[in-house]
Design a protein around this motif. Structure first.
Motif, PDB file in Angstrom:
ATOM      1  N   GLU A   1      34.888  33.473  42.311  1.00 63.65           N
ATOM      2  CA  GLU A   1      35.417  33.090  40.999  1.00 63.65           C
ATOM      3  C   GLU A   1      36.184  31.773  41.050  1.00 63.65           C
ATOM      4  OE1 GLU A   1      36.117  36.176  42.317  1.00 63.65           O
ATOM      5  OE2 GLU A   1      34.630  37.304  41.186  1.00 63.65           O
TER       6      GLU A   1
ATOM      7  N   THR B   1      48.062  33.983  45.075  1.00 65.55           N
ATOM      8  CA  THR B   1      46.762  33.642  44.507  1.00 65.55           C
ATOM      9  C   THR B   1      46.947  32.469  43.566  1.00 65.55           C
ATOM     10  OG1 THR B   1      45.976  35.911  44.701  1.00 65.55           O
ATOM     11  CG2 THR B   1      44.775  34.476  43.192  1.00 65.55           C
TER      12      THR B   1
ATOM     13  N   GLU C   1      47.417  28.828  37.298  1.00 63.82           N
ATOM     14  CA  GLU C   1      48.071  30.133  37.310  1.00 63.82           C
ATOM     15  C   GLU C   1      48.435  30.479  38.745  1.00 63.82           C
ATOM     16  OE1 GLU C   1      46.767  34.686  36.276  1.00 63.82           O
ATOM     17  OE2 GLU C   1      45.887  33.077  35.087  1.00 63.82           O
TER      18      GLU C   1
ATOM     19  N   ASP D   1      39.159  31.415  42.792  1.00 63.06           N
ATOM     20  CA  ASP D   1      40.571  31.631  43.104  1.00 63.06           C
ATOM     21  C   ASP D   1      40.783  31.425  44.596  1.00 63.06           C
ATOM     22  OD1 ASP D   1      40.966  32.368  40.467  1.00 63.06           O
ATOM     23  OD2 ASP D   1      40.920  34.519  40.882  1.00 63.06           O
TER      24      ASP D   1
ATOM     25  N   ALA E   1      38.889  23.959  43.158  1.00 67.51           N
ATOM     26  CA  ALA E   1      39.108  25.122  44.023  1.00 67.51           C
ATOM     27  C   ALA E   1      38.863  24.816  45.496  1.00 67.51           C
ATOM     28  CB  ALA E   1      38.243  26.287  43.563  1.00 67.51           C
TER      29      ALA E   1
ATOM     30  N   ARG F   1      45.108  29.894  40.924  1.00 69.84           N
ATOM     31  CA  ARG F   1      43.954  29.606  40.072  1.00 69.84           C
ATOM     32  C   ARG F   1      44.094  28.158  39.617  1.00 69.84           C
ATOM     33  NH1 ARG F   1      42.650  34.073  36.359  1.00 69.84           N
ATOM     34  NH2 ARG F   1      41.513  34.709  38.188  1.00 69.84           N
ATOM     35  N   SER F   2      43.060  27.392  39.855  1.00 68.59           N
ATOM     36  CA  SER F   2      43.040  25.977  39.468  1.00 68.59           C
ATOM     37  C   SER F   2      41.757  25.724  38.690  1.00 68.59           C
ATOM     38  CB  SER F   2      43.098  25.091  40.710  1.00 68.59           C
ATOM     39  OG  SER F   2      41.952  25.312  41.513  1.00 68.59           O
TER      40      SER F   2
END
Length: 196
Positions: A100, A71, A129, A102, A79, A73-74
């Motif tokens: 969201e 996964t 992340e 992700d 995204a 996260r940017s």
């Protein structure tokens, strides 16, 4: 433009179970002739319900690496680009973009080099992340359920119902919610064609 009937749904269920199933076998199971099954499958492909036929490969049998869920996260604005950069990557099997923002991928990673895959596909600089989970078991079981055909009118984006119309223009099949949208589209198409 008609909606999916139970015969269409059963044909789709049979193809989901085995996309190589012979049309004659499908015909026997749904009570149609093989040419009628072929016509229905062609119609489902033209409507975009069937995008194509594929092969599922068991990566464990090919020693293709460790099956992993990653996964990423940017930044929310990035995204969609992160998603697009992973869609055609050779190691990625499935890509999901959540509401969201992700991006989660299912990938076979050789030597556990997750950072290498992400850096190659996306670039580590755009990653805020990273979450990595090793998959113990997985199964892909697409379900048809009680779906119906939901085609949007190319003219106004309304849903095309059973009262809608379809027209083939220069070899491409277009769907319209009503005759008025069909006429508007044809008139604009003719004007643009004349001006080209």
């Amino acid at each position: 433009m008609r909606t999916l009937d139970e015969t269409d749904r059963e044909i789709l269920r049979l193809l989901l179970a085995d996309a190589r199933r012979a049309y004659s076998d499908i015909a026997d199971r749904v009570g149609l002739s093989a040419p009628a099954v072929s016509d229905r499958i062609d119609r489902l492909r033209e409507a975009g319900v069937i995008e194509g036929f594929t092969v599922r490969i068991d990566g464990r049998e090919l020693s293709a690496g460790l099956e992993t869920l990653v996964t990423i996260r940017s930044a929310p604005a990035d995204a969609a680009d992160v998603y697009e950069s992973l869609v055609d990557h050779e190691r990625v099997e499935h890509v999901f973009l959540t509401a969201e923002g992700d991006v989660t991928v299912s990938a076979r990673i050789p030597d556990g080099d997750v950072r290498g895959l992400v850096d190659d596909a996306v670039g580590l600089a755009s990653v805020h992340e990273l979450s990595v989970r090793v998959v113990d078991r997985a199964d892909w079981s697409p379900a048809l359920g009680d779906v119906d055909l939901a085609v949007d009118c190319v003219e106004c984006d309304n849903t095309v119902t059973a009262e809608g119309e379809s027209a083939r223009i220069d070899g491409t099949l277009y769907h319209f919610c009503c005759g008025s949208c069909l006429r508007n589209f044809e008139e604009r198409y003719d004007r643009l064609s004349e001006g080209a």
